[in-house]
Design an enzyme around this catalytic site. Structure first.
Site, PDB file in Angstrom:
ATOM      1  N   SER A 199       2.940   2.683   0.461  1.00 46.81           N
ATOM      2  CA  SER A 199       3.800   3.517  -0.107  1.00 46.81           C
ATOM      3  C   SER A 199       3.652   5.139   0.138  1.00 46.81           C
ATOM      4  O   SER A 199       4.563   5.771   0.732  1.00 46.81           O
ATOM      5  CB  SER A 199       4.097   3.385  -1.147  1.00 46.81           C
ATOM      6  OG  SER A 199       2.655   4.366  -1.929  1.00 46.81           O
ATOM      7  N   ARG A 237       6.561   6.972   2.846  1.00 48.60           N
ATOM      8  CA  ARG A 237       7.314   7.722   2.496  1.00 48.60           C
ATOM      9  C   ARG A 237       6.724   9.372   2.972  1.00 48.60           C
ATOM     10  O   ARG A 237       8.232   9.466   3.242  1.00 48.60           O
ATOM     11  CB  ARG A 237       6.274   8.250   0.620  1.00 48.60           C
ATOM     12  CG  ARG A 237       7.277   9.232  -0.463  1.00 48.60           C
ATOM     13  CD  ARG A 237       6.702  10.085  -1.247  1.00 48.60           C
ATOM     14  NE  ARG A 237       6.681   8.619  -1.945  1.00 48.60           N
ATOM     15  CZ  ARG A 237       5.593   8.335  -2.339  1.00 48.60           C
ATOM     16  NH1 ARG A 237       4.187   7.802  -2.146  1.00 48.60           N
ATOM     17  NH2 ARG A 237       4.967   7.214  -2.774  1.00 48.60           N
ATOM     18  N   ASN A 274      10.930   9.979   4.934  1.00 46.38           N
ATOM     19  CA  ASN A 274      11.147  11.375   5.242  1.00 46.38           C
ATOM     20  C   ASN A 274      11.568  12.028   6.155  1.00 46.38           C
ATOM     21  O   ASN A 274      12.727  13.381   5.886  1.00 46.38           O
ATOM     22  CB  ASN A 274      10.324  12.540   4.422  1.00 46.38           C
ATOM     23  CG  ASN A 274      11.179  12.241   2.355  1.00 46.38           C
ATOM     24  OD1 ASN A 274      11.517  12.541   1.809  1.00 46.38           O
ATOM     25  ND2 ASN A 274      10.481  11.399   1.905  1.00 46.38           N
TER      26      ASN A 274
END
Lengths: 275, 193
Positions: A198, A202, A206
């Site tokens: 994660s 993430r 992004n």
């Protein structure tokens, strides 16, 4: 970000984007290296830590210089953040958090450079591909998150001891009944491995998406030299949306750097807690 | 997402950065911050201490000033009292002295007076004697004093007559011009006879 500058380069949008998403790669298969990613991250690491190191070397107890004051502000901010979450000795975790924050922030900030500028500069040295945002490369984010996983494991062992930690892996959260050992372990493993995934996904997602949006915005004004009404709209669209997205991106790069740092601290703090 | 050996390289880079930050960047900075915090805390404590000391010094100064004021008042009062005393004393001394001076000068004057009187008396006596002797010498010339002697004689006659008729204590012939021939108890000049 002006795609117009790139007019002589790629023939169409797909080629333009593909070109921008291609790493400068050396080697074959797994044993290959993204030279641009490694170069940029090392360079930015040296720049950030070098700047902080100068402040640290010249740190005085008396009236601080402006740069020292700024560095101390960052250090204080991170130290306070870590202190609130992590209650053990933070002489290692706090500098780790500092490294993550400033390094990731600066790597993310490369997204704000004009999209075609690094490629053009690289072209001067005869290099065809040059991706400038290391955190938009999953290798970087996974490398960091796996290192964080090692740190988390280190804190788990340190806080509970090898036996205690392994015992906890098999008995928490459902209980110490032998029947539940396997479910406990599987759940803990998933929990443990979901953390780096994660974390890495993430940040990578992004940055990659941000980069892609910049490319799409850049393509808006691609046809400006055709001098049609549509191309004029496209050009203004590029300028306006590019500005909006860049300003918004300032928030995103800071936020992502902070989230990565914060989650690292939180995971470390969780690792030291007994279940 | 192309995972390859770059990941290992990045882990190494990340590890080195963490190590560098852990060993060389974080400790001096936090030390500087903590030292400065301590210094500021000390400075603040010192300032507070100075403040309290100042306040107590103010109080002490007030006490001292009050004491000094009291003392000054006392001294002034004392001085006033002393002044009155001195003035009184001086007045009484002066009065005494004046009295003494007056007394002594009165005494002196009395002495002088009596001395002068004595002297005068002596002089008058001698003068009287001298005058009398002169007169007596002149008497040798009977012609010059014929009328005088005659008058004297008449007066003596009268006085004798009067003495026989009047009180003997009164002398109607008491006059320097006739003193030589008569005795008068009231006249010191010729009281010897």
């Amino acid at each position: 970000m002006a795609a117009a500058e790139h007019a002589a380069g790629p023939a169409n949008s797909t080629e333009y984007i593909t070109h921008h998403l291609t790493h400068l790669k050396v080697g074959e298969g797994f044993w290959s290296f993204h030279v641009d990613t490694i170069f940029m991250s090392v360079l930015l690491g040296i720049v950030t830590l070098g700047l902080f190191y100068t402040a640290s070397r010249r740190a005085t107890v008396g009236v601080p210089s402006k740069w020292q004051a700024f560095v101390e502000m960052v250090v204080e901010f991170i130290d306070t953040t870590v202190k609130e979450v992590f209650h053990l000795d933070r002489s290692f975790l706090a500098p780790l958090a500092l490294t993550i924050f400033v390094w990731v922030f600066l790597m993310n900030a490369m997204d704000l450079l004009p999209l075609d500028l690094p490629g053009k500069v690289a072209a001067l040295f005869g290099i065809n591909y040059w991706r400038v945002v290391p955190t938009a490369d999953a290798n970087t984010t996974f490398a960091m998150s796996l290192t964080v996983l090692l740190v988390v494991l280190f804190y788990s062992f340190k806080a509970k001891g090898a036996g205690g930690y392994i015992h906890e892996l098999f008995t928490a959260p459902f209980g110490s009944n032998p029947v539940l050992w396997i479910p406990n372990f599987v759940l803990n493993l998933v929990e443990l491995l979901s953390k780096p995934v994660s974390l890495a996904m993430r940040l990578f997602g992004n940055m990659y998406a941000g980069e892609l949006v910049f490319m799409l915005i850049a393509l808006l004004g691609a046809g400006v030299f055709t001098l049609t009404v549509g191309s004029a709209f496209g050009f203004f669209g590029q300028v306006a949306m590019g500005a909006v997205w860049a300003i918004f991106h300032i928030l995103i790069i800071t936020l992502q750097a902070f989230i990565f740092m914060m989650l690292t601290v939180v995971y470390s703090a969780m690792a030291t807690e007994h279940h | 997402m192309d995972i390859n050996a770059t990941l290992l390289g990045q882990m190494l880079v990340f590890g080195i950065l963490i190590w560098f930050s852990w060993k060389f960047i974080w400790p001096p900075l936090t030390k500087a911050i903590e030292d400065r915090q301590k210094k500021i805390a000390e400075g603040l404590a010192a300032a507070e201490r100075g403040q309290t000391e100042l306040q107590s010094a103010h109080g002490e100064a007030q006490v001292i000033v009050n004491a000094a004021r009291d003392q000054a008042k006392k001294i002034v009062d004392q001085a006033h009292k002393r002044e009155v005393e001195i003035v009184d004393e001086a007045r009484s001394t002066a009065m005494e002295e004046g009295k003494r001076i007056v007394d002594s000068s009165r005494q002196d004057a009395a002495q002088e007076k009596s001395r002068a009187r004595d002297e005068l008396r002596k002089d008058v006596a001698s003068l009287a004697v001298a005058g009398a002797s002169r007169l007596l010498q002149r008497e040798i010339d009977p012609k010059a004093h014929a009328d005088l002697i005659e008058q004297l004689a008449r007066e003596i006659e009268g006085s004798v007559a009067m003495r026989s008729t009047r009180t003997p204590g009164r002398c109607s012939t008491c006059s320097p011009r006739t003193a030589a021939s008569t005795t008068c108890p009231r006249s010191p000049l010729i009281s010897t006879s």
